[in-house]
Scaffold this motif. Structure first.
Motif, PDB file in Angstrom:
ATOM      1  N   ASP A 149      -1.728   7.599  20.532  1.00 15.00           N
ATOM      2  CA  ASP A 149      -2.155   6.198  20.538  1.00 15.00           C
ATOM      3  C   ASP A 149      -1.019   5.244  20.163  1.00 15.00           C
ATOM      4  OD1 ASP A 149      -1.858   6.490  17.810  1.00 15.00           O
ATOM      5  OD2 ASP A 149      -3.947   6.060  17.326  1.00 15.00           O
ATOM      6  N   GLY A 150       0.201   5.782  19.972  1.00 13.15           N
ATOM      7  CA  GLY A 150       1.369   4.963  19.683  1.00 13.15           C
ATOM      8  C   GLY A 150       1.652   4.749  18.211  1.00 13.15           C
ATOM      9  N   THR A 151       0.740   5.149  17.336  1.00 15.38           N
ATOM     10  CA  THR A 151       0.992   4.970  15.909  1.00 15.38           C
ATOM     11  C   THR A 151       2.021   5.989  15.422  1.00 15.38           C
ATOM     12  OG1 THR A 151      -0.856   6.398  15.295  1.00 15.38           O
ATOM     13  CG2 THR A 151      -1.314   4.041  15.437  1.00 15.38           C
ATOM     14  N   VAL A 152       2.759   5.602  14.398  1.00  8.46           N
ATOM     15  CA  VAL A 152       3.771   6.478  13.809  1.00  8.46           C
ATOM     16  C   VAL A 152       3.209   7.038  12.516  1.00  8.46           C
ATOM     17  CG1 VAL A 152       6.099   6.595  12.843  1.00  8.46           C
ATOM     18  CG2 VAL A 152       5.642   5.150  14.838  1.00  8.46           C
ATOM     19  N   ARG A 153       3.381   8.329  12.332  1.00 11.32           N
ATOM     20  CA  ARG A 153       2.857   8.983  11.134  1.00 11.32           C
ATOM     21  C   ARG A 153       3.961   9.818  10.488  1.00 11.32           C
ATOM     22  NH1 ARG A 153      -2.608  12.359  10.415  1.00 11.32           N
ATOM     23  NH2 ARG A 153      -2.448  12.543   8.174  1.00 11.32           N
ATOM     24  N   ARG A 154       4.100   9.693   9.182  1.00 14.60           N
ATOM     25  CA  ARG A 154       5.042  10.520   8.423  1.00 14.60           C
ATOM     26  C   ARG A 154       4.291  11.715   7.854  1.00 14.60           C
ATOM     27  NH1 ARG A 154       9.821   8.533   8.119  1.00 14.60           N
ATOM     28  NH2 ARG A 154      10.221   6.320   8.304  1.00 14.60           N
ATOM     29  N   VAL A 207       5.187  10.276  16.613  1.00 13.23           N
ATOM     30  CA  VAL A 207       4.505   9.209  17.325  1.00 13.23           C
ATOM     31  C   VAL A 207       3.283   9.848  17.984  1.00 13.23           C
ATOM     32  CG1 VAL A 207       4.660   7.457  19.127  1.00 13.23           C
ATOM     33  CG2 VAL A 207       6.678   8.004  17.740  1.00 13.23           C
ATOM     34  N   LEU A 208       2.099   9.404  17.583  1.00 14.53           N
ATOM     35  CA  LEU A 208       0.861   9.967  18.100  1.00 14.53           C
ATOM     36  C   LEU A 208       0.554   9.392  19.486  1.00 14.53           C
ATOM     37  CD1 LEU A 208      -1.247   9.824  14.814  1.00 14.53           C
ATOM     38  CD2 LEU A 208       0.223  11.654  15.660  1.00 14.53           C
ATOM     39  N   ARG A 216       8.532  12.671  11.119  1.00 12.99           N
ATOM     40  CA  ARG A 216       7.902  11.481  11.663  1.00 12.99           C
ATOM     41  C   ARG A 216       7.433  11.817  13.067  1.00 12.99           C
ATOM     42  NH1 ARG A 216      10.501   7.913  14.687  1.00 12.99           N
ATOM     43  NH2 ARG A 216       9.964   5.773  14.751  1.00 12.99           N
TER      44      ARG A 216
END
Length: 123
Positions: free
Chosen positions: A64-69, A61-62, A59
């Motif tokens: 821009d604040g988005t979380v990506r799995r 945190v990019l 996981r």
């Protein structure tokens, strides 16, 4: 020593060879990313062509604040003259070389288009 070049977008790029569990091998251009704490990212198509087997998930945190799995795979990379087993993040469309792979090495970059990139082992 690993050598590369700074491209027009002022990205430091080195060529690496990556090998999957069945011997499939690819020569890749990897962008050095000091903001990436893991070893290496590969796009999904390359993960598939190398036949990499998923080990776990991660996981992130990019910026821009988005979380990506994303999925994490094991592969071998030719690193400074020998093959090294590493974990690879299967995420995005770019190949990024991160700080974990650079551990115990010195990185020198002449940050001008066409400038040199050198990665050498610390004593």
């Amino acid at each position: 020593m690993i050598r590369g070049t700074v491209i027009a977008r002022r990205e430091a790029v080195v060529q690496l060879s990556v090998c999957g569990p069945n011997g499939a091998e690819a020569r890749i251009d990897a962008v050095v990313d000091s903001g990436f704490s893991a070893s290496l990212t590969l796009p999904a198509a390359l993960v598939t062509s190398l036949g990499l087997v998923r080990q776990s998930t991660g996981r992130a945190v990019l910026t821009d604040g988005t979380v990506r799995r994303f999925d994490i795979f094991e592969a071998e990379v030719e690193w400074d003259g020998s093959w090294k087993s590493i974990l690879i993040s299967g995420v995005g469309g770019d190949v990024l070389l991160g700080m974990r792979l650079l551990a115990d090495h010195e990185l020198r970059i002449a940050v001008v288009p066409g400038g040199g990139v050198e990665i050498s082992a610390l004593p």
